[in-house]
Design a protein around this motif. Structure first.
Motif, PDB file in Angstrom:
ATOM      1  N   SER A 151       1.034  -1.219   0.100  1.00  0.00           N
ATOM      2  CA  SER A 151      -0.109   0.063   0.092  1.00  0.00           C
ATOM      3  C   SER A 151       0.822   1.131  -0.052  1.00  0.00           C
ATOM      4  CB  SER A 151      -0.942  -0.183   1.139  1.00  0.00           C
ATOM      5  OG  SER A 151      -0.071   0.082   2.228  1.00  0.00           O
ATOM      6  N   THR A 152       0.352   2.391   0.183  1.00  0.00           N
ATOM      7  CA  THR A 152       1.129   3.633   0.158  1.00  0.00           C
ATOM      8  C   THR A 152       2.025   3.759   1.274  1.00  0.00           C
ATOM      9  OG1 THR A 152      -0.889   4.866  -1.040  1.00  0.00           O
ATOM     10  CG2 THR A 152       0.919   5.983  -0.020  1.00  0.00           C
ATOM     11  N   LYS A 201       8.005   7.015   0.262  1.00  0.00           N
ATOM     12  CA  LYS A 201       6.576   7.346   0.274  1.00  0.00           C
ATOM     13  C   LYS A 201       6.177   8.414  -0.682  1.00  0.00           C
ATOM     14  CE  LYS A 201       5.288   6.301   4.979  1.00  0.00           C
ATOM     15  NZ  LYS A 201       4.687   6.697   6.286  1.00  0.00           N
TER      16      LYS A 201
END
Length: 135
Positions: free
Chosen positions: A39-40, A128
């Motif tokens: 996921s992010t 990120k």
């Protein structure tokens, strides 16, 4: 030129191939079954480890590799019991996964609930995605 026909040669080849496949260490060490999700903010690894307690499993993250080790306890039978089917394995297991991004290793967490081990590996801030505002 004389060609000899050996009808069992293809059967022997198949048997040897299957033997090699079943003796391959990657097949023997397939337990535990694992899913990994990106996921992010984090990578989440979910492993099915039925019958394993948190005291009999360990998790190590080192140099970008996540390793899950543990022991599946043997079911004890009496001398009078006759085993009809024995598909469950027991003993030690180990599985390693290479994590492809930089991880904030001080924030890794893990839970074990109803035979499902969930490991959350938060991504390092530097990997990120960043939103850039327009001035």
């Amino acid at each position: 030129m004389v060609c000899t026909y050996r009808p069992l040669s293809s059967v022997n080849f198949l048997r040897n191939s299957l033997d090699a496949l079943l003796n391959d260490s990657s097949i023997r060490h397939a337990y535990p079954l694992v899913n990994a999700y990106d996921s992010t903010d984090s990578i989440t690894v979910i492993a099915k480890v039925p019958g394993v307690t948190k005291d009999s499993v360990s998790i190590l993250f080192e140099n970008g590799t996540l390793t899950i080790k543990g022991t599946k306890n043997k079911v004890n039978f009496t001398d009078n019991d006759k085993i009809l089917l024995n598909e469950r394995t027991n003993g030690n297991f180990e599985k390693s996964l290479t994590i492809p991004v930089k991880i904030n290793d001080s924030a890794i967490s893990a839970t074990l609930v109803n035979g499902v081990l969930t490991i959350v590996l938060p991504k390092s801030d530097e990997v990120k995605p960043k939103t850039i505002t327009i001035n």
